[in-house]
Each structure stands twice: as C-alpha cells, then as structure tokens.
Design a protein around this motif. Structure first.
Motif, PDB file in Angstrom:
ATOM      1  N   VAL A 293     -46.983  48.558 -11.659  1.00 39.02           N
ATOM      2  CA  VAL A 293     -46.664  49.841 -11.028  1.00 39.02           C
ATOM      3  C   VAL A 293     -47.336  50.925 -11.853  1.00 39.02           C
ATOM      4  CG1 VAL A 293     -44.844  51.420 -10.283  1.00 39.02           C
ATOM      5  CG2 VAL A 293     -44.402  48.965 -10.315  1.00 39.02           C
ATOM      6  N   SER A 294     -48.132  51.752 -11.203  1.00 42.07           N
ATOM      7  CA  SER A 294     -48.825  52.804 -11.969  1.00 42.07           C
ATOM      8  C   SER A 294     -48.674  54.153 -11.289  1.00 42.07           C
ATOM      9  CB  SER A 294     -50.301  52.446 -12.145  1.00 42.07           C
ATOM     10  OG  SER A 294     -50.865  52.129 -10.902  1.00 42.07           O
TER      11      SER A 294
ATOM     12  N   ARG B 133     -47.700  62.137   1.166  1.00 45.08           N
ATOM     13  CA  ARG B 133     -49.042  62.745   1.107  1.00 45.08           C
ATOM     14  C   ARG B 133     -49.075  64.037   1.912  1.00 45.08           C
ATOM     15  NH1 ARG B 133     -53.945  58.636   1.106  1.00 45.08           N
ATOM     16  NH2 ARG B 133     -52.426  57.635  -0.209  1.00 45.08           N
TER      17      ARG B 133
ATOM     18  N   ARG C 110     -48.207  53.617  -7.404  1.00 42.22           N
ATOM     19  CA  ARG C 110     -48.932  52.521  -6.745  1.00 42.22           C
ATOM     20  C   ARG C 110     -48.354  51.199  -7.213  1.00 42.22           C
ATOM     21  NH1 ARG C 110     -50.628  55.000  -3.390  1.00 42.22           N
ATOM     22  NH2 ARG C 110     -52.482  56.228  -3.158  1.00 42.22           N
TER      23      ARG C 110
ATOM     24  N   THR D 212     -49.318  53.080 -16.574  1.00 40.88           N
ATOM     25  CA  THR D 212     -48.783  51.874 -15.937  1.00 40.88           C
ATOM     26  C   THR D 212     -47.501  51.429 -16.627  1.00 40.88           C
ATOM     27  OG1 THR D 212     -51.067  51.294 -15.508  1.00 40.88           O
ATOM     28  CG2 THR D 212     -49.457  49.579 -15.118  1.00 40.88           C
TER      29      THR D 212
ATOM     30  N   HIS E  87     -48.988  47.116  -7.254  1.00 40.73           N
ATOM     31  CA  HIS E  87     -49.930  46.018  -7.021  1.00 40.73           C
ATOM     32  C   HIS E  87     -49.272  44.741  -7.514  1.00 40.73           C
ATOM     33  CE1 HIS E  87     -53.253  48.786  -6.247  1.00 40.73           C
ATOM     34  NE2 HIS E  87     -52.781  49.503  -7.257  1.00 40.73           N
TER      35      HIS E  87
ATOM     36  N   GLU F  39     -44.862  57.710  -3.452  1.00 37.92           N
ATOM     37  CA  GLU F  39     -46.157  58.306  -3.746  1.00 37.92           C
ATOM     38  C   GLU F  39     -45.980  59.319  -4.870  1.00 37.92           C
ATOM     39  OE1 GLU F  39     -49.331  58.707  -2.444  1.00 37.92           O
ATOM     40  OE2 GLU F  39     -49.295  57.054  -1.038  1.00 37.92           O
ATOM     41  N   PRO F  40     -46.865  59.496  -5.799  1.00 36.71           N
ATOM     42  CA  PRO F  40     -48.173  58.867  -5.913  1.00 36.71           C
ATOM     43  C   PRO F  40     -48.151  57.539  -6.659  1.00 36.71           C
ATOM     44  CG  PRO F  40     -47.933  60.530  -7.604  1.00 36.71           C
ATOM     45  CD  PRO F  40     -46.641  60.502  -6.846  1.00 36.71           C
TER      46      PRO F  40
ATOM     47  N   PRO G 126     -54.569  56.828 -15.050  1.00 39.81           N
ATOM     48  CA  PRO G 126     -53.316  56.215 -14.598  1.00 39.81           C
ATOM     49  C   PRO G 126     -52.458  55.707 -15.752  1.00 39.81           C
ATOM     50  CG  PRO G 126     -55.225  55.204 -13.544  1.00 39.81           C
ATOM     51  CD  PRO G 126     -55.743  56.111 -14.601  1.00 39.81           C
TER      52      PRO G 126
END
Ligand SMILES: Nc1ncnc2c1ncn2[C@@H]1O[C@H](COP(=O)(O)OP(=O)(O)OP(=O)(O)O)[C@@H](O)[C@H]1O
Length: 633
Positions: free
Chosen positions: A308-309, A106, A359, A318, A361, A356-357, A316
């Motif tokens: 993962v996105s 970031r 994500r 994915t 989950h 990054e970027p 987004p």
C-alpha cells in the motif's frame, strides 16, 4: 433536528424574537399581495412625491402610489427571491461539497480546488459577475446570487463530509455494499444536516440583502414588478424631499435580514448545546520475493506481496511493503506491532477501503477464491458485503448516531438478502440476541448513544453476523473498553468463530491479547511481517528480536517490580524514512553490517513458522535472548 433542540432554540430570547419576526414575514408575504395589491398600485397624480401623512404613512412615489402598501406587498417577492436564490445556492453547494462521496476522490479533489478558488472572491463581487452573465431580471438575479452563495456552502459541506466519511460507520456501510447515493442520503447528510441548516438560514438573510442590492442597482427585479431593493432605489431619488420613501424599504430589508441571521445564530446555539456524540524518502514499492505460503487451497483470505503506497513530497511512501499470509476457515490470526507498523492499512486494503490517493498492489489478494483487485469495485463490494465484516476500535463511531441500532443492522439484510423491512428487523433482533445483547427487541429500537461501549461492540459484531460472514476483521476491537468488557467481546468473537467457522483477523498492539485468543500471530514492523508463528510458541520459540522485545515489554507475575519496566529502545521506523537494510536494525542488539545493508527476507522453516532476521538461527531460547531493553534514545 430533534424536538428538544427546537424547544431550546425557541426558548432563547433571540431565537424566539427572530422566530416571531420570521412568522410575521411569512404571514405578510402570503396576505399582503392579496389584501393590498390594488391600493399599492393605485396611481394618484394629485399626490406625487408627498411626505408622510395620516393618509400615506410613508408618503407617495413619483406616480402618487402609497409607499407603505408597496413595501408590504413587496414582502412576498423579496422573500421568495431570497429563498429561491438560497435554495439554488444550497443545492449547488451540496452537490459540490459531497462530490468526493458521489463521484469519487479524484473528482472530489478537482472540485475542492475549484471551490477554493471561488471562495477567495467576495460574494457580492461574484453575484455582480454572474448577474452580468445571466442578464438583468429575476431569473438572472436568482442564478447569480445562488451561484455566489454556493462556494461558501460547498466549503462547509466539504469539511463536514470529510469528518463524517472518516468515521467507522461509514466504512462499515461501504463494506456492507451501500451505494454512493444511499450512503450520502442515509449516513452522511443526516449527520451534517444541522450545521447546514444553520448556514442556509444565515445565507437566506445574506441573499435577501444581496437581492435588494441587485434590484437597487437595476440588475434585479424589473418594472412593473417591485421588491424592496427596487423600492429603495426609487425612494432614493426623492431622499432629500421626503426620506420616508427610502427609509421604509430599508427598514424592511434590515429587519428581515436580521431575523434570518439571528434565527440561524439561535439554531447554532441550540445545536451547540446538544451536539451529538462523535468518534480511524523513500523507496518505491519494491516487489519483494514473497515467502512460501502455507497451503492456500481452502483459504478464506490469501494475501501475497501486498503493498500500500501513498504519494509523498519526495516520492511514494509505502507503509505496507510486501505482506503475505493466508487465513483458513475458522482460523483466528492475530496481527501485532507498534503504532504505525501497517496493521490497519493491511486490513483496510483487504476490505478495499484504502482511499485515493492511496494505491494497493498485490501479487495476489483473494477472498474466498475471488481476486479482489481484478474485480470491479461493485463486484468486490458485493462479495465483501455478504461474506466479510469489520469491527472497529472506537465503539463511539461504529454506528450512525442518527439511526436506531436495529435499523442499521437490518440495512445489511435488506441490501444483501433482499429481506423486507419487518423480516430484516426480526433478523436484526435475532442477531442482537445471538451476541448477548439483553432485551434485544427493545434495544434494537434504541439509538447508539443509549448503548454502553461494550454493548455497542457486541452490536457491531452482531451486524457482522447479519449475513454469513467467512471473515471478520477486528481492528483493535477492545482497546477502548475496560478489561472485563474486553474479555466478553473477545469471548464473543471466538463464539462466533466456533458457531459458524468464521475466520478472524484480530489486529492489536497488545501481544498478550492476541496470544490469548489467536492460534497464529503475525508480527509486523515497518510495513512488513517480520515473524509468523503459532501463538502457543510465542514465549518459547519467537526468534525475531522485535517479537522478543515486544514480549519483554509486557510485565508478568515474574517481573521484578523494583526494576523499571522494559521498553523497546529507539523509535518505531517511519514509513517515509526507513533506514537501509533491516528496518529494525537501529533498535536491535544483534544488528551488524549485513543487517544495515540488506533487508532480510521472510523465510519459512517448513513447520508453519516464518521469520525475517539474518540472526534468527543465533537467537537463544526464551529467557536467554539478548534483547536490549530498558534504554531509550
Ligand atoms: N491515508 C494515508 N496517507 C498517508 N499515510 C498513511 C495513510 N494512512 C496511514 N498512513 C501511514 O501508514 C502507516 C501505517 O498506518 P496504520 O494505520 O496501518 O498503522 P497501525 O499499525 O495500524 O497503527 P495504529 O495501531 O496506530 O493504528 C502510518 O505511518 C501512517 O502514518
């Protein structure tokens, strides 16, 4: 830079000449103020503004001081200031350029934006701007020119860092828990040092010219001190009376500037000849009802609804959508699928290497019973560093090319087992022996480029077993190797599994490789597991049309060689443009309205198999499947 490279630089005519001039400059900078300061400062009112003569080769200034000696004495300050400004610029540039490694992605992105704006301004303009801010004088000049140099240097560093951090050995070091500063000092900087040295050398020439410019304008060195720029300014006042007073500092600035630039160019050429070998619209992530998992009590790895996105232009994207599986101790599970199906991203998410970027989950992502996503980065790394290993596809990029193999293996033991240098090296040799690297002691002292591809993969596995891994993820470990070496590496993986009960997640696009070595196969398509079944039943019991198509596409002894090889029709689904319903439907002979409107869930049959297809129960046994092959769009 290795000795041979310096030799190449110094053997080239340009490099040798520039080196000679630079050496002369250094000698002059050291000796001239000691030898001639007094003569340079001696005022002679009877000799004011005299032209060239036998007594004063370059004439005198408005106080009758000898210009030639003043130019010689000014060498030290001119070179010192240029080097100080360059050093300051290089340090600032390095910090800015390595920000993504030191402070995270970031901050790195923010710094990237700032640097992009700064490089858009001309260097001299920036120097003048900062000189006004910092005030006239040598300190202000050094800061101004240093800051003006920094953006260009930072941009180069950013580019080089981005290239190196994408390589596998950096990922391996991160998995091993190497901290950010150490990662930078040990794995990143040594591999980008050469171009940075070239750039710094050339920048020193630029700084010398820039400082002369500032002093000439009266913003740099102030009386009674003097550098070449200041002497040039003074000489200019009497240019029409006797030009030699302006000519002498000008020649000094040009010669010194050229020497720095040409030496930098010569280094660049020398490096070029010896370059080191190198080598990684859409829907929101929908929480999908995870299919029931197998017993997870003793699982090494338990993954449930992993997503993962990445941000995309239209929302987004994915590429991994609800992957669920478990891996028990000593179990070898293969993951197959076409390119882009999300295999590597799944592995990277497990290894906590999604940058990054991106994500990650998951309803559950547990390694040895510890929830990885709930841990801080440091704790997760510590756990992964001791019990997790990754073998990458490209043996060329798996190791840091600037360090010996033994030292790289030993780093793991020193970091995680607290071993001393000698003990860690002995362990590295022992592990190289365990993975059948011949003459392990000698080999441990060699650099990666002295290893063959297969041997490097074995050394990579050796690195994985430096500790006591519970899981090895091998991402296409044999793709870059020839067939016989492939077999050796796969056999070695299985030996490691048998010896230490290590679980293996083997990622491959080659279903036959996976079928040979794994007990279970996960078939991935468009970011999902579409089938999960025992490897032994692949040919007889596969029920997903995609699995069947993958199998049909592999020729075997019974394949009719007069017919064209079977291919799966159409193109693999793009994660950014998935069709509605089942992602495989556009390529599937079984697809009907239901398939194109609703995505089939991954359903377990109670016998350890799972499949995600509305027509799984209709698909005939092996040999009779109506898989459409042999045509493409
Ligand atoms: N950093 C990223 N940003 C955006 N998209 C990404 C990123 N990394 C991977 N992807 C996308 O995710 C999808 C899955 O990638 P992944 O590398 O997991 O595929 P794969 O099945 O391992 O394929 P391959 O065998 O070619 O490596 C691809 O479409 C890829 O373009």
């Amino acid at each position: 830079m290795r000795r041979s490279k310096w030799g190449a630089v110094l053997r080239s005519p340009v490099g040798a000449s520039a080196a000679v001039v630079l050496c002369a400059l250094v000698v002059l900078a050291v000796l001239a103020p000691l030898l001639w300061s007094e003569r340079a400062a001696a005022v002679d009112t009877g000799q004011i503004l005299q032209g060239s003569s036998a007594q004063h080769w370059m004439g005198t200034d408005n106080l009758g001081r000898d210009v030639f000696y003043r130019v010689l004495v000014a060498t030290r300050l001119s070179v010192e200031l240029a080097l100080a400004a360059t050093a300051f610029g290089v340090v600032v540039g390095l910090v800015l350029g390595t920000a993504p490694v030191l402070f995270g992605a970031r901050v790195g992105r923010f710094v990237h934006g700032v640097v992009s704006i700064a490089v858009a301004f001309a260097g001299l303009l920036l120097a003048l701007f900062f000189a006004v801010i910092f005030g006239v004088g040598t300190v202000g000049g050094v800061l101004a020119i240093g800051l003006a140099t920094a953006p260009g240097f930072a941009r180069l560093t950013q580019t080089l860092v981005a290239r190196v951090t994408a390589l596998d050995y950096v990922a391996a070091a991160r998995i091993a828990g190497v901290g950010r500063v150490r990662l930078l000092l040990r794995h990143v900087l040594p591999n980008i040092g050469e171009p940075l040295v070239v750039n710094a050398t050339i920048s020193a020439g630029g700084a010398l010219l820039a400082f002369a410019g500032l002093s000439f304008l009266g913003l740099g060195v102030q009386a009674p001190d003097y550098d070449w720029g200041r002497l040039l300014g003074e000489g200019l006042n009497s240019l029409y009376v006797h030009p030699a007073a302006a000519l002498a500092p000008t020649v000094a600035v040009v010669v010194a500037g050229l020497a720095f630039n040409l030496f930098g160019e010569a280094i660049a050429k020398g490096i070029g000849q010896h370059e080191a070998p190198q080598r990684g619209k859409t829907r929101e992530p929908e929480p999908e009802a995870a299919a029931p998992l197998t017993e997870t009590g003793d699982a090494v790895l338990a993954v449930e609804n992993l997503r993962v996105s990445f941000p995309g232009p239209a929302g987004p994207v994915t590429p991994v959508r609800g992957v669920s599986f478990t891996l028990g101790r000593g179990e070898c599970v293969g993951v197959v699928g076409e390119s882009g199906s999300g295999k590597s991203l799944t592995a990277l998410a497990v290894a906590q290497l999604v940058e990054e970027p991106g994500r990650v989950h998951a309803d559950r992502l547990e390694f040895l019973g510890t929830a990885l996503l709930d841990q801080g980065e440091r704790a997760g790394r510590q756990l992964l560093g001791t019990s997790f290993a990754m073998v990458f596809q490209d043996p060329m990029t798996s190791f840091n090319p600037t360090q010996r193999i033994g030292a790289q293996l030993a780093e793991v033991a020193r970091r995680h087992q607290g071993m001393g240098r000698r003990q860690a090296f002995a362990r590295a040799v022992d592990r190289l022996r365990a993975v059948r690297v011949p003459a392990a002691e000698r080999r441990a002292r060699q650099f990666p480029h002295e290893f063959s591809g297969g041997m490097r993969q074995r050394a990579m596995i050796g690195m994985g077993v430096m500790g006591k891994p519970a899981l090895i993820v091998a991402d296409e470990p044999t793709t870059a190797l020839d067939v016989t070496v492939q077999r050796q590496v796969l056999r070695l993986l299985l030996q490691v599994r048998d010896a230490d009960d290590v679980a293996i997640l083997l990622i491959s696009h080659d279903i036959t490789v996976v079928a040979q070595v794994c007990a279970r196969v996960l078939v991935m398509y468009a970011g999902r597991i579409v089938e999960d079944l025992p490897a032994a039943e692949l040919r007889t019991a596969a029920r997903h049309p995609y699995t069947r198509a993958l199998l049909e596409a592999v020729p075997d002894m019974s394949t009719d060689r007069d017919l064209p090889l079977a291919v799966i029709p159409g193109r693999a689904a793009e994660p950014g443009a998935l069709p509605p319903g089942c992602a495989f439907a556009p390529r599937c002979a079984f697809a009907d309205e239901r398939c194109t409107s609703a995505e089939p869930p991954l359903v377990a049959d109670g016998h350890g198999r799972r499949v995600a297809c509305w027509h799984a129960d209709e698909i005939a046994p092996a040999g009779q499947a109506r898989v459409r092959v042999g045509e493409s769009r």
